[in-house]
Write an enzyme that holds these catalytic residues in place. Structure first.
Site, PDB file in Angstrom:
ATOM      1  N   GLY A  21      33.090   3.394  37.494  1.00 17.78           N
ATOM      2  CA  GLY A  21      31.633   3.398  37.440  1.00 17.78           C
ATOM      3  C   GLY A  21      31.138   3.312  36.015  1.00 17.78           C
ATOM      4  O   GLY A  21      31.880   3.565  35.060  1.00 17.78           O
ATOM      5  N   GLU A  22      29.862   2.930  35.872  1.00 17.49           N
ATOM      6  CA  GLU A  22      29.235   2.808  34.567  1.00 17.49           C
ATOM      7  C   GLU A  22      27.931   3.577  34.560  1.00 17.49           C
ATOM      8  O   GLU A  22      27.226   3.642  35.567  1.00 17.49           O
ATOM      9  CB  GLU A  22      28.953   1.346  34.235  1.00 17.49           C
ATOM     10  CG  GLU A  22      30.189   0.486  34.119  1.00 17.49           C
ATOM     11  CD  GLU A  22      29.849  -0.964  33.817  1.00 17.49           C
ATOM     12  OE1 GLU A  22      29.616  -1.276  32.635  1.00 17.49           O
ATOM     13  OE2 GLU A  22      29.811  -1.769  34.760  1.00 17.49           O
ATOM     14  N   ALA A  26      28.237   6.416  29.315  1.00 18.46           N
ATOM     15  CA  ALA A  26      29.690   6.317  29.371  1.00 18.46           C
ATOM     16  C   ALA A  26      30.123   5.449  30.544  1.00 18.46           C
ATOM     17  O   ALA A  26      29.347   5.142  31.445  1.00 18.46           O
ATOM     18  CB  ALA A  26      30.315   7.703  29.478  1.00 18.46           C
ATOM     19  N   VAL A  28      33.501   5.098  33.327  1.00 15.14           N
ATOM     20  CA  VAL A  28      34.599   5.887  33.889  1.00 15.14           C
ATOM     21  C   VAL A  28      35.621   4.935  34.503  1.00 15.14           C
ATOM     22  O   VAL A  28      35.267   4.015  35.251  1.00 15.14           O
ATOM     23  CB  VAL A  28      34.082   6.888  34.942  1.00 15.14           C
ATOM     24  CG1 VAL A  28      35.240   7.724  35.492  1.00 15.14           C
ATOM     25  CG2 VAL A  28      33.028   7.806  34.332  1.00 15.14           C
ATOM     26  N   LYS A  43      36.803   9.153  31.120  1.00 15.72           N
ATOM     27  CA  LYS A  43      35.405   8.912  30.747  1.00 15.72           C
ATOM     28  C   LYS A  43      35.364   8.480  29.288  1.00 15.72           C
ATOM     29  O   LYS A  43      35.795   9.214  28.395  1.00 15.72           O
ATOM     30  CB  LYS A  43      34.581  10.182  30.952  1.00 15.72           C
ATOM     31  CG  LYS A  43      33.095  10.003  30.696  1.00 15.72           C
ATOM     32  CD  LYS A  43      32.351  11.281  31.047  1.00 15.72           C
ATOM     33  CE  LYS A  43      30.851  11.126  30.862  1.00 15.72           C
ATOM     34  NZ  LYS A  43      30.125  12.363  31.239  1.00 15.72           N
ATOM     35  N   ASP A 137      21.691  19.486  33.534  1.00 15.26           N
ATOM     36  CA  ASP A 137      21.454  18.165  34.130  1.00 15.26           C
ATOM     37  C   ASP A 137      22.034  18.117  35.539  1.00 15.26           C
ATOM     38  O   ASP A 137      22.646  17.131  35.936  1.00 15.26           O
ATOM     39  CB  ASP A 137      22.062  17.068  33.263  1.00 15.26           C
ATOM     40  CG  ASP A 137      21.580  15.668  33.671  1.00 15.26           C
ATOM     41  OD1 ASP A 137      20.485  15.574  34.269  1.00 15.26           O
ATOM     42  OD2 ASP A 137      22.293  14.687  33.412  1.00 15.26           O
TER      43      ASP A 137
END
Length: 434
Positions: A21-22, A26, A28, A43, A137
């Site tokens: 994933g993006e 970052a 991953v 990451k 977060d």
């Protein structure tokens, strides 16, 4: 940005298998340990951000923070790699994020399952708080739903990218807002330096709201409107969104989403206890200033009341009561005006910020349009120059071809002309005789 190719090795110990994933900060990857053949998540901070010292420090701080946490419901960081890029090695948890699950399935139909998973999230965040770590977060995308050995869903908290260690220095500048607007607490809207563990409690209340209703509590068309709804607790009560919702769940959400931090659950353990039914979901109101009845004298010793004094006392108490009520009204009005002015000031500040952002966007759009127009003009000029050069070259070729054709025609005529008569010619006289 340039991505790591499949097969890329890091520190000679890990090999990239595929992209997972993006994000904005970052990317991953799924990697494999070359010696153990175990799979992990890697990451990697995006290159354009890694050059920024503050972002790089926060990224490495995330690794140190998550490395401190060893808990079944927290994804731990196990190692840091440095070559060819810097990255955090974490446990790989196959499965969806809670956000993906909610988008594909909607609200949990089984409230018992929703409570079970949410209690796991509370357990993991509570462990972080006990270690002095505030996440700041929390959102459904930062909760991964994997599976345990029995195939049951298992919730694990991840992405402590903007977390703060209470024992260390704060890395976020004063006044900066950190977090995702839909899940930010009112104090985070006002400034990141005001966030503490109770800010995570607020975000957890928003997550539970979404799990049982399938809707975002503070959804709005713009970040400004979202933040305005957050600071004013403007959300639809969950029991109105979901008919027949357990009153205990609705009460827990209501308390967790209190505007004032002191009105929320103070710990994740207290939140969990209320959700399990082991503690009241809302603060128990303690009576303040309850009058204690005076002991009455016995009839034998009680003097007869004087009517005039009693009437005077009633008059005095009546006047004092009126004065007290007027004073209370004045104080209440002053407090209300002060609070309203604070709300107005905050609204003006947010409106000014939104206007500044709109102006900046319009200016950027204008600059982009100017650049596009300049590029268009430049391209048109180059195209026109190329066209002229091509026309001139074509004209030159045509002239040369005409000249060569004319020369060839002349040569052909010369070849076809009859040869001259070698005999001498004499002019004939009048009779044609010589």
């Amino acid at each position: 940005m340039s991505k790591l190719a499949v097969g890329t090795q890091l520190d000679g110990r890990y090999e990239v298998l595929r992209l997972l994933g993006e994000g904005g900060m970052a990317t991953v990857y799924l990697v494999r340990h070359l010696g153990l053949h175990s799979e992990h998540a890697l990451k990697v901070l995006n290159p354009e951000l890694y050059a920024l010292e503050e972002v790089r420090a926060r990224f490495l701080s995330e690794g140190r923070i998550q490395a401190k946490l060893r808990h079944p419901h927290v994804v731990p960081v196990t190692e840091i790699v440095t070559a060819p890029v810097a990255g955090l090695v974490m446990d790989y948890v196959p499965g969806q994020t809670l956000g993906e699950h909610l988008r594909s399935h909607g609200a949990f139909k089984d409230l018992a399952e929703a409570k079970r998973l949410f209690l796991q999230v509370l357990d993991g965040v509570g462990e972080a708080h006990r270690n002095g770590v505030v996440h700041r977060d929390l959102k459904p995308e930062n909760v991964i739903l994997g599976a345990d050995s029995r195939g049951q869903l298992l919730a694990r908290v991840t992405d402590f990218g903007i977390a703060r260690l209470d024992e260390g220095g704060r890395q976020t500048r004063t006044g900066a807002r950190m977090g995702t607007p839909y899940y930010m607490s009112p104090e985070q809207v006002r400034g990141a330096d005001k966030a503490d563990a109770r800010s995570d409690i607020f975000a957890l209340g928003s997550i539970l709201y979404e799990m049982v209703t399938g809707a975002v509590a503070f959804a709005a068309d713009s970040d400004f409107d979202v933040m305005q709804r957050v600071v004013s607790a403007d959300y639809a009560p969950p029991e109105r969104v979901v008919t027949g919702l357990e009153p205990s769940i609705a009460a827990c959400i209501q308390r967790a989403l209190s505007v004032k931090p002191e009105d929320r659950f103070q710990t994740c353990d207290a939140f969990a206890a209320a959700l399990r039914g082991g503690a009241p979901a809302s603060p128990v109101a303690q009576p303040v200033g309850t009058p204690v009845p005076a002991r009455q004298p016995s009839p034998a010793t009680s003097p007869a009341p004087a009517p005039s004094r009693t009437g005077g006392a009633f008059l005095v108490f009546g006047v004092l009561g009126v004065v007290g009520v007027l004073g209370l009204l004045l104080v209440t009005g002053a407090v209300g005006i002060w609070g309203w002015r604070r709300v107005e000031a905050r609204q003006e500040e947010l409106q000014a910020q939104a206007a500044a952002e709109r102006r900046a966007a319009e200016e950027a759009q204008g600059r982009a349009a100017q650049q596009v127009e300049a590029q268009r003009r430049s391209a048109s000029a180059e195209l026109e120059a190329t066209r002229r050069r091509a026309a001139e070259e074509l004209a030159a070729v045509q002239r040369q071809a005409r000249e060569e054709l004319a020369a060839a025609v002349e040569r052909q005529r010369a070849l076809q002309a009859p040869p001259p008569d070698p005999r001498p010619r004499f002019d004939d006289g009048p009779s044609g005789r010589r």
